[in-house]
Design a protein around this motif. Structure first.
Motif, short mmCIF file in Angstrom:
data_model
loop_
_atom_site.label_atom_id
_atom_site.label_comp_id
_atom_site.label_asym_id
_atom_site.label_seq_id
_atom_site.Cartn_x
_atom_site.Cartn_y
_atom_site.Cartn_z
N PHE B 209 0.82 -1.22 0.00
CA PHE B 209 0.00 0.00 0.00
C PHE B 209 0.85 1.27 0.00
CE2 PHE B 209 -3.47 -2.79 0.25
CZ PHE B 209 -4.54 -2.08 -0.26
N ASP B 210 2.13 1.11 0.33
CA ASP B 210 3.11 2.17 0.08
C ASP B 210 3.00 3.36 1.01
OD1 ASP B 210 5.23 2.54 -2.09
OD2 ASP B 210 4.29 4.52 -2.03
N LYS B 211 1.84 3.99 1.09
CA LYS B 211 1.64 5.12 2.01
C LYS B 211 0.26 4.99 2.62
CE LYS B 211 4.52 8.63 -0.17
NZ LYS B 211 4.48 9.97 -0.77
N TYR B 212 0.22 4.72 3.89
CA TYR B 212 -1.05 4.48 4.60
C TYR B 212 -1.25 5.54 5.66
CZ TYR B 212 -2.90 2.87 9.14
OH TYR B 212 -3.50 2.80 10.37
N TYR B 213 -2.50 5.93 5.89
CA TYR B 213 -2.79 6.66 7.12
C TYR B 213 -4.17 6.30 7.62
CZ TYR B 213 -6.10 10.25 5.33
OH TYR B 213 -7.19 10.93 4.83
N GLN B 214 -4.40 6.65 8.86
CA GLN B 214 -5.71 6.45 9.45
C GLN B 214 -5.79 7.36 10.67
OE1 GLN B 214 -8.49 2.64 10.89
NE2 GLN B 214 -6.31 2.40 10.88
N ILE B 215 -6.94 7.99 10.81
CA ILE B 215 -7.19 8.72 12.06
C ILE B 215 -8.09 7.79 12.85
CG2 ILE B 215 -8.12 10.81 13.11
CD1 ILE B 215 -7.35 12.33 10.66
N VAL B 216 -7.57 7.24 13.93
CA VAL B 216 -8.15 6.02 14.46
C VAL B 216 -8.17 6.00 15.99
CG1 VAL B 216 -5.90 4.85 14.31
CG2 VAL B 216 -8.00 3.48 14.28
N LYS B 217 -9.24 5.43 16.52
CA LYS B 217 -9.34 5.26 17.97
C LYS B 217 -8.43 4.13 18.44
CE LYS B 217 -12.47 7.97 19.99
NZ LYS B 217 -13.89 7.68 20.18
N ASP B 236 -2.29 7.85 12.43
CA ASP B 236 -1.40 6.70 12.29
C ASP B 236 -0.93 6.62 10.83
OD1 ASP B 236 -0.33 4.41 13.65
OD2 ASP B 236 -1.59 3.19 12.32
N CYS B 237 0.38 6.55 10.63
CA CYS B 237 0.92 6.60 9.26
C CYS B 237 2.03 5.57 9.08
CB CYS B 237 1.50 7.98 8.98
SG CYS B 237 0.35 9.33 9.24
N GLU B 238 2.17 5.09 7.87
CA GLU B 238 3.26 4.17 7.55
C GLU B 238 3.62 4.33 6.07
OE1 GLU B 238 4.30 2.43 10.21
OE2 GLU B 238 5.74 1.01 9.39
N LEU B 239 4.91 4.22 5.77
CA LEU B 239 5.39 4.40 4.39
C LEU B 239 6.40 3.31 4.06
CD1 LEU B 239 5.41 7.38 5.97
CD2 LEU B 239 6.02 8.17 3.69
N SER B 240 6.44 2.94 2.78
CA SER B 240 7.42 1.96 2.33
C SER B 240 8.52 2.64 1.52
CB SER B 240 6.75 0.92 1.43
OG SER B 240 5.88 0.13 2.18
N PHE B 241 9.64 1.93 1.41
CA PHE B 241 10.77 2.38 0.60
C PHE B 241 11.28 3.75 1.05
CE2 PHE B 241 8.18 -0.34 -2.34
CZ PHE B 241 9.06 -1.42 -2.37
N VAL B 242 11.29 3.93 2.36
CA VAL B 242 11.72 5.22 2.88
C VAL B 242 12.86 5.06 3.87
CG1 VAL B 242 9.57 6.50 2.68
CG2 VAL B 242 9.95 5.03 4.67
N THR B 243 13.62 6.14 4.02
CA THR B 243 14.59 6.24 5.10
C THR B 243 13.99 7.11 6.19
OG1 THR B 243 15.53 8.24 4.17
CG2 THR B 243 16.48 6.15 3.43
N GLN B 244 14.67 7.15 7.31
CA GLN B 244 14.21 8.01 8.41
C GLN B 244 14.10 9.45 7.94
OE1 GLN B 244 15.81 7.38 12.37
NE2 GLN B 244 16.33 9.53 12.55
N GLU B 245 15.04 9.86 7.13
CA GLU B 245 15.07 11.23 6.62
C GLU B 245 13.76 11.56 5.88
OE1 GLU B 245 17.44 13.16 7.46
OE2 GLU B 245 16.73 14.88 6.30
N ASP B 246 13.28 10.63 5.05
CA ASP B 246 12.02 10.85 4.31
C ASP B 246 10.86 11.06 5.26
OD1 ASP B 246 13.25 10.38 1.77
OD2 ASP B 246 13.21 8.24 2.21
#
Lengths: 585, 585
Positions: B209-217, B236-246
């Protein structure tokens, strides 16, 4: 990021650029000294090419050794393709790789990660994270996100304010079964998960929030079917100082906005049908109006002609399956079997064909004259080639059975096109329905729904005939949303609870806070809730809401991927002041 | 709708129009044959006027009989006001009413529905629906909605896709205590409510899914404090193919976007501080950098001069409270008492004043020469009028205590302005922290956080020194968000679980699905989660997240308005296969 471009991004204009791509190996073809790799990510597919003798030998071997679903990073140059692929947006180019880095290897997936997969349901549920890689499944969730954005855009524009209501609330006996949560800090007490934020949104109206919405998870501990999940998502809305008309207009606007933005489909104003008409003409409060095939009641035409089945029936009612006169004996037998299934429960099926010459041939010819049958045809507006199908029996049961037959015939005659959308409002629902099991009235919608003022006089003698200010939105035979104008007067609310068999104490214990709130200046208000999962599946052309939920549960309420629910430690039980029944502790 | 306009809408241009307004009676003034009513709704206040002798007598009496918080509908004409009120947008006009309809009467509210109310906390929680009518409380929720919209706008624009993850999941022993939900369909088994969607968002990365977010309980069954609620909302967020810098860049962008859109405040690039520096210079991993007042370590300057307290101390460290040299003996005693409180735990406080003539006067003059003390002043960069405050003792404890003293001095010196925002990143957190109670390492962030590759060699000998690819965003001393680059390799994840004291079987039973997923092509990925309630309260200038939650719970986890949690019926317990401990059943 680790990449310069996504796998869906490169075009002919990028030719000559040095790029870095990341993604999954979708497919690898090795033929005549050439090697092609389809590299996939969320955004698309880009082709990588390697040529024996041109590509450095170690790189060629490295590429050849990659497996399906390996995660790789590729550095290379964008080249114009010799044979272009106009089926994909990146089909004009390919990448001549100069370097490959394996970011993660992959075991062979338990099923094919392709649009059409060989994986069975159970396997795909267990490895849901792999199933989600398949383009059609990913598209479903992308559609869901798009729908969510469109809903929010419309409601924000109409001054609705999103307010989050609590998930840990109070269990109430009304409605479906609650999921409950034992409280550690309050021994012997439980929270319940909300079946809907109903009382909270009404309290927000008492607070003056005027226009509220929330896209919110709700929970029902019920036995599951294909279109039911223990947790589901609702678009929940409430407005103050409105009439039913305002609500219908506002949410008709929402659904038209959604169809336009998401499907590019213009929807006309929504027709409105009373509950009484829906039952009379479709045998259902959620009629599929993509096709006509309305019920025609035949009682005056068929009684007292010596056919006992019809003479004894409370209702004789049929449909006209246009163009189906050519149905064979075998097909008609199938239909008869269909209506006689226990879950449908008709005792038999009478049919009448309108023949080429206009005469009518029926399965009950011996009881009816040529003129009698001609009158049937007229009643159905039937023409040569049409097939009239008639059921008889108790009114409600027969309508219900004929609804099933109508849907079946619609299906067989290709009248239920998934790309055609026929939304309507069903209005004037009864306030109450009699429940044989508990021998009392239940609220048809919920106990907070207001009766029509003009029907209030029936409250003592014929409460079952009171109509409610309640409405459902129906699309293609699916109830996608429903709501009502609420009671905002304490005394009427108390009266309603009494009708539903609550003692005063019970009503006060469960809903005292709401009735108290009505005494401190509660405005007239009403609202609606849409089943968001169902709406998404309808827009996506699927019958199953599961296809539109990222991590659904199976029919036993299990998430087989994470293996939930599961036993918990005794220490946890102790802290929660509970123990298992029939288990030593 | 029942109204033609809201109570915040009418202007001088509307003069002469016949309008219909609805709302609540905010205030009623009756003076010299004139009657003024302030009518309130979500959108504002409009003044209604009635004049004895001009207004029809029955209408005048009707208006006079209205009570506070009555819900009314008014028909009338818009008139230009004689004495305008420039404090409200509708202050140029008033309504000469021709008709009033009481839509609902109201009992006298238990507290004043005014910006400043006389209601205590308990009363306002019980009647939360009335407290929500007060403008400042409503504004908080409006701010929350505005924040939510701005977050979504930014993330949508950056190609994030919102995916809803399940609420009914699996209980895990790691982290805080779970809320659990007994399963009716799976006897003896329980769902857990998520403390965060952590594993699901990682699986979504495995799914591509590469870039996910959700505003979630999310949910934590922990003992509550002012800034904690059993249910809270996370971005709540998550990303793929990234470094900490990104990730830092992306979410630095989010927070700058939020400040600009919601507060109209431009925020510069976020400074970054290592965890080690944060502890060394601020004694906290969430330093309040609105003011400087950094720690200065004095060990080389103060040791071996005969002052035993300093000689015995692991660390002697102080701050320079600029301009506080005028503090009286009494004020200094207060500070000493402050640091000696049990929850702070210092044994005493040493101070040194830089006097007008530049000489330094300290509470330990007898141990230190004038030159010694001058060297202190130089170390602190202290000028005449400054007050140096010094603590001594064990390193960690002393830093913690000095952090409290620093914040206290910042408060006293007016350096913690709620309208100044100082965000920064704290990076390079330790991977593990030693837990004395359980005598084992805990994951500082969570078990899925990846170690810095260059520190991996420490894994056998000095695991406590391994740094993680973990980061927190801190604003004004509040941790508003945190995240990490995750482990995406099965073997490393197994190693991590071993470090945390999991047996192989335990790790597999709890997180086998995630480790399995890592074998089918898991991309490098990382993410972050923001505490949304806290972020809202920070933007709103409040210390309490409760002020930004529509229906919060009290410190016992109770919703006193609806009275939840509450006992449930025995039949419900039976269906769930549980019974109460120590209760007959």
């Amino acid at each position: 990021m680790l990449r310069t471009h996504t796998c869906g991004e490169l075009r002919i204009d990028n030719v000559g650029e040095e790029v870095v791509l990341t993604g999954w190996v979708q497919r690898l073809r090795d033929k005549g000294g050439m090697l092609w790799i389809d590299l996939r990510d969320r955004y698309g597919i880009t082709q990588l090419t390697f040529e024996d003798g041109v590509t450095p030998a170690h790189l060629f071997e490295e590429a050849r050794s990659l497996g399906r679903e390996y995660v790789i990073k590729v550095i290379g140059k964008v080249i114009e393709r010799y044979s272009k692929n106009d089926k994909i947006p990146t089909g004009d180019i390919e990448i001549h790789a100069s370097k490959i880095e394996v970011l993660n290897a992959a075991k062979l997936p338990p099923f094919m990660i392709e649009d059409e997969t060989d994986g069975g349901d159970d396997l795909r549920m267990k490895y849901r994270y792999l199933d989600l890689r398949r383009t059609p499944v990913r598209r479903n969730l992308e559609l869901r996100h798009q729908m969510m954005r469109a809903v929010r855009a419309y409601l924000d524009e109409h001054y609705f304010i999103e307010v989050e209501t609590p998930v840990l609330i109070k269990s109430t006996p009304e409605g479906a079964r609650d999921f409950v949560v034992p409280s550690r800090m309050n021994p012997g007490e439980f929270y319940a998960l909300p079946q809907s934020p109903q009382t909270f949104k009404q309290l927000l109206m008492v607070s003056g929030f005027d226009k509220y919405y929330q896209i919110v998870k709700c929970f029902r501990d019920e036995d599951l079917r294909a279109d039911r999940q223990p947790e589901f998502t609702q678009i929940d809305c409430e407005l103050s100082f409105v009439t039913q008309e305002d609500i219908l207009n506002t949410f008709e606007g929402l659904i038209r906005h959604l169809f336009l933005k998401v499907k590019g489909v213009h929807i006309a104003n929504l027709p409105r049908m009373t509950y009484a008409d829906a039952m009379k003409f479709y045998g259902s409060d959620k009629p599929d109006t993509r096709f006509d095939m309305r019920f025609v009641e035949l009682n005056p035409l068929v009684k007292n002609k010596g056919f006992k089945v019809f003479d004894d029936a409370e209702l004789v009612v049929g449909i006209n399956a246009k163009g189906a006169a050519s149905y064979t004996r075998k097909q008609l037998d199938e239909l008869t079997d269909f209506v006689k299934r226990p879950q449908i429960g008709a005792t038999g099926l009478v049919y009448a064909r309108v023949q080429e010459d206009g005469t009518v041939k029926s399965s009950v010819d011996k009881f009816y004259t040529v003129e009698d049958l001609q009158a049937w045809a007229t009643a159905f507006n039937a023409e040569p080639g049409d097939l009239i199908l008639v059921l008889a029996g108790g009114r409600d049961k027969t309508r219900k059975a004929l609804n099933e037959l109508r849907l079946e015939m619609g299906e067989r005659l290709g009248l239920r096109d998934k790309n055609v959308f026929s939304p309507l409002w069903v209005v004037d629902f009864p306030l109450l329905e009699w429940d044989e099991d508990s021998n009392r009235f239940h609220a048809m919608h919920h106990p907070f729904t207001s009766p029509k003022p003009e029907d209030l006089e029936l409250i003592d003698d014929r409460p079952g005939d009171i109509r409610a200010n309640a409405y459902d939105m129906v699309i293609n035979g699916v109830e996608v949303g429903g709501g009502s104008i609420r009671i905002h007067d304490r005394r009427l609310q108390e009266q309603m609870f009494r009708l539903l068999g609550f003692s005063n104490d019970e009503a006060k214990a469960q809903f005292g806070f709401l009735m108290d709130a009505f005494e401190y200046g509660a405005p007239p208000h009403g609202g609606i809730a849409f089943g968001f999962d169902r709406l998404c599946s309808l827009f996506g052309g699927s019958d199953s809401i599961r296809d539109y939920i990222a991590f659904p549960k199976n029919n036993s309420g299990r998430d087989v991927m994470i293996d939930a629910p599961s036993p918990i430690a005794n220490a946890q039980l102790d802290e929660l002041h509970i123990k298992m029944k029939n288990l030593p502790s």
